[in-house]
Design an enzyme around this catalytic site. Structure first.
Site, PDB file in Angstrom:
ATOM      1  N   ARG A   1       4.498  18.616-107.071  1.00 24.57           N
ATOM      2  CA  ARG A   1       5.719  18.614-106.264  1.00 24.57           C
ATOM      3  C   ARG A   1       6.338  17.232-106.086  1.00 24.57           C
ATOM      4  O   ARG A   1       7.518  17.126-105.772  1.00 24.57           O
ATOM      5  CB  ARG A   1       5.471  19.333-104.941  1.00 24.57           C
ATOM      6  CG  ARG A   1       5.328  20.846-105.181  1.00 24.57           C
ATOM      7  CD  ARG A   1       5.159  21.627-103.916  1.00 24.57           C
ATOM      8  NE  ARG A   1       3.865  21.453-103.313  1.00 24.57           N
ATOM      9  CZ  ARG A   1       2.809  22.221-103.539  1.00 24.57           C
ATOM     10  NH1 ARG A   1       2.895  23.228-104.378  1.00 24.57           N
ATOM     11  NH2 ARG A   1       1.680  21.997-102.931  1.00 24.57           N
TER      12      ARG A   1
ATOM     13  N   GLU B   1     -11.291  18.558-100.048  1.00 23.84           N
ATOM     14  CA  GLU B   1     -12.034  19.060 -98.903  1.00 23.84           C
ATOM     15  C   GLU B   1     -13.433  19.545 -99.286  1.00 23.84           C
ATOM     16  O   GLU B   1     -14.411  19.234 -98.624  1.00 23.84           O
ATOM     17  CB  GLU B   1     -11.239  20.187 -98.236  1.00 23.84           C
ATOM     18  CG  GLU B   1     -11.787  20.576 -96.887  1.00 23.84           C
ATOM     19  CD  GLU B   1     -10.885  21.554 -96.175  1.00 23.84           C
ATOM     20  OE1 GLU B   1     -11.290  22.020 -95.117  1.00 23.84           O
ATOM     21  OE2 GLU B   1      -9.783  21.852 -96.682  1.00 23.84           O
TER      22      GLU B   1
END
Length: 177
Positions: free
Chosen positions: A65, A102
Site C-alpha cells: 500500500r 507479531e
C-alpha cells in the site's frame, strides 16, 4: 488543515475482527475510491514535506500500500520513487533484512542500486502498527548509507508503539487511533 484531516478520517472504515478476532482493521481503500480524498491525502503529505525538509531525493514506498501513495507524492515533489518489497519480488541483485512480525518473521528487500550513499529519503506506507516493516525499510536504506529523513503514514495505531520502535526516526501520521 483540520477540515482536511476530518475528511480523510471520515473516509477510513473499520472492520471488526479482521483479519482475526479482536483486531479492528482500518481500511484505507475508500480513500482510493474517492479522487478528492486521495488528492487530499497527497496534498497533506506534500504540504508537510515541503514545510519540513529542505531537500528530499527519493520517496521509498513499502509493499504494497505504500505503492499507492508513494509514486503520487514523488511525482508532486518532482523526485523519484523506489519500492521495498517482500522477498523474491524484485529482479536483479538485491539486499534484504529479516524482521519480526507479531508471530513470525518476514523479509524485506530492495534492489542493490536503488539508492546511493548520502541520498535523502522519506519512507511512506499506509499504516503504522508495531513498526516492523517500516523498521526493516529504514534498516535497508541505512545499510546503503542513505539518510532516512523520516516516515510518512496515513494511519498510525498509537497503542501498538510502532513509533517507539522507529526512534530516532520521526514519523508523521495524518490520522491516529
Amino acid at each position: 488543515m483540520a477540515e482536511k484531516l476530518d475528511f480523510i478520517s471520515s473516509s477510513i472504515r473499520t472492520f471488526q475482527d479482521f483479519p482475526k478476532k479482536g483486531v479492528p482493521f482500518k481500511d484505507i481503500f475508500p480513500i482510493l475510491k474517492d479522487p478528492k480524498a486521495l488528492a487530499t491525502v497527497i496534498d497533506l503529505f506534500e504540504e508537510y514535506v515541503r514545510s519540513s525538509y529542505v531537500q528530499v531525493d527519493l520517496i521509498v514506498g513499502l509493499d504494497a500500500r505504500g505503492f499507492l501513495f508513494g509514486p503520487l507524492l514523488a511525482q508532486r515533489l518532482g523526485i523519484g520513487f523506489i519500492p521495498i518489497r517482500k522477498k523474491g519480488k524484485l529482479p536483479g541483485p538485491t539486499l534484504s533484512v529479516v524482521y519480526s512480525l507479531e508471530y513470525a518473521t518476514a523479509e524485506a528487500e530492495m534492489q542493490q542500486d536503488a539508492v546511493t550513499a548520502g541520498q535523502k529519503v522519506l519512507v511512506i506506507d499506509d499504516l503504522l502498527a508495531t513498526g516492523g516493516t517500516l523498521w526493516a525499510a529504514c534498516e535497508l536504506l541505512r545499510q546503503q548509507k542513505a539518510e532516512v529523513l523520516g516516515c510518512l503514514v496515513v494511519v498510525e495505531l498509537k497503542d501498538l508503539g510502532g513509533s517507539d520502535k522507529l526512534k530516532p526516526t520521526t514519523v508523521h501520521s495524518l490520522i491516529q487511533y
